[in-house]
Write a protein that holds these residues in place. Structure first.
Motif, PDB file in Angstrom:
ATOM      1  N   ASP A 194       0.829  -1.206   0.000  1.00 14.40           N
ATOM      2  CA  ASP A 194       0.000   0.000   0.000  1.00 14.40           C
ATOM      3  C   ASP A 194       0.863   1.255   0.000  1.00 14.40           C
ATOM      4  O   ASP A 194       0.591   2.223  -0.717  1.00 14.40           O
ATOM      5  CB  ASP A 194      -0.913   0.013   1.231  1.00 14.40           C
ATOM      6  N   GLN A 241       0.918   4.087  -2.906  1.00 11.26           N
ATOM      7  CA  GLN A 241       0.584   5.467  -2.580  1.00 11.26           C
ATOM      8  C   GLN A 241       1.713   6.412  -2.971  1.00 11.26           C
ATOM      9  O   GLN A 241       1.481   7.516  -3.471  1.00 11.26           O
ATOM     10  CB  GLN A 241       0.284   5.589  -1.081  1.00 11.26           C
ATOM     11  N   VAL A 292      -5.291   9.610  -5.967  1.00 11.84           N
ATOM     12  CA  VAL A 292      -4.822  10.190  -4.710  1.00 11.84           C
ATOM     13  C   VAL A 292      -5.615  11.449  -4.394  1.00 11.84           C
ATOM     14  O   VAL A 292      -6.032  11.681  -3.271  1.00 11.84           O
ATOM     15  CB  VAL A 292      -3.317  10.513  -4.794  1.00 11.84           C
ATOM     16  N   GLY A 345      -5.127   4.943   2.790  1.00 10.31           N
ATOM     17  CA  GLY A 345      -3.876   5.683   2.715  1.00 10.31           C
ATOM     18  C   GLY A 345      -3.459   6.318   4.020  1.00 10.31           C
ATOM     19  O   GLY A 345      -2.317   6.739   4.165  1.00 10.31           O
TER      20      GLY A 345
END
Length: 336
Positions: free
Chosen positions: A231, A235, A246, A264
């Motif tokens: 993750d 990100q 995002v 996130g």
């Protein structure tokens, strides 16, 4: 002297000849219909060719398996989305924006993942046995990362039949538009699209390690990964390429955007900085490669033995004589 030393350890391009520079041509008639293009035509831009070269340079897979597990899904995805944009406005709103965003993002994620130990915290022998698979999970997760953006698009063929971008390659002239918010698809289609892109042998490889299979399935369902490092890498890559995911711009539903934001920011998710602190030299992938190649024992394109050089982890695979080398990535491009 340094350049000669560096070139000894650099992965050589898989294609001996340099392809002529070509610009992908977008043909649109006065009615707004586009001509379907082949995957090779769609990959002809300098940006996309550079991305392919970087994918090859940062992949540890032998050439034949790179063709199946990396290049084939990329070509299939690009053929099914053609020249659709990723967003109605912004950096990726131009013709072909979705393909450009996906390739640039995937290349960035694979590059960031290179050198990390997967799965994090596992015993060294487990990491050595599963390294290639987890690196490939990062690739697939990145390739599928922006599939939710296709829900906002609606397509039509010249004969009036419906065409959904991402599902199949259009067989006729086509056009597309962004759906209005009230007409946006509310049912997730990402898992179905991804299943169509994954080769059968890749699925067999994935299910051989249930943790890797579970990790990718969580990702496809919009859930936080069972491996927080993945993750964090995705990100970080999204931030570097200015992904609309995002920014939550162009996300089909508010629920999806909230879920992505939660994934996130959850405490156990590592930042890119903390992820960098976990970097260490890659373990030998010989055991992992032998396991993978056992799936192809009846295939004429791949044969044993496989050698893993402990110093540079450059995997080499012997191929049966008489078979010409396939076009994996254009030679002569700069890589990073």
């Amino acid at each position: 002297m340094f350049q000669r030393f560096k070139s000894h350890f650099a992965r050589q391009p898989a294609t001996p000849q340099k392809l002529p520079e070509q610009q992908s041509e977008v043909i649109r008639d006065s009615r707004g219909y586009f001509r379907p293009q082949s995957a090779d035509e769609l990959l002809a831009t300098s940006l996309r060719r550079q991305c392919l070269q970087q994918l090859w340079q940062n992949s540890a897979l032998p050439e034949g398996l790179y063709q199946r597990f990396y290049l084939a899904p990329v070509k299939q995805l690009l053929g099914s989305v053609q020249q659709v944009p990723a967003t109605p406005e912004g950096d990726w709103s131009g013709a072909g924006g979705f393909a450009d965003l996906t390739l640039k993002f995937t290349t960035c994620a694979v590059r960031l993942a290179k050198g990390h130990l997967f799965p994090p915290g596992a015993a060294p022998e487990t990491q050595a046995a599963q390294s290639l698979l987890w690196q490939t999970v990062v690739f697939w997760g990145a390739l599928f990362y922006h599939l939710p953006l296709l829900r906002q698009l609606d397509g039509e063929l010249e004969d009036g039949h419906h065409w959904q971008p991402g599902v199949c390659i259009p067989g006729k002239l086509f056009r597309f538009r962004f759906r209005t918010p009230e007409n946006a698809l509310t049912v997730p289609q990402e898992a179905l699209l991804a299943a169509g892109l994954l080769p059968e042998k890749a699925l067999m490889w994935l299910v051989s390690v249930p943790e890797a299979w579970h990790c990718l399935m969580l990702h496809l369902n919009g859930r936080p990964s069972s491996v927080p490092l993945i993750d964090a890498l995705l990100q970080d890559a999204a931030g570097q390429v200015h992904s609309p995911w995002v920014k939550q711009g162009g996300v089909p539903t508010a629920a999806e955007a909230a879920l992505a934001s939660e994934a996130g920011t959850r405490p156990e998710t590592q930042s890119a900085a903390s992820a960098n602190a976990m970097k260490s030299p890659s373990p030998s992938t010989a055991d992992d490669t032998r396991t993978l190649l056992s799936l192809f024992q009846s295939n004429d394109e791949v044969s044993s033995p496989v050698n893993a050089n402990e110093n540079d982890n450059d995997l080499k695979i012997s191929k049966r004589t008489g078979r010409p080398s396939e076009n994996v990535a254009p030679a002569g491009e700069e890589s990073s």
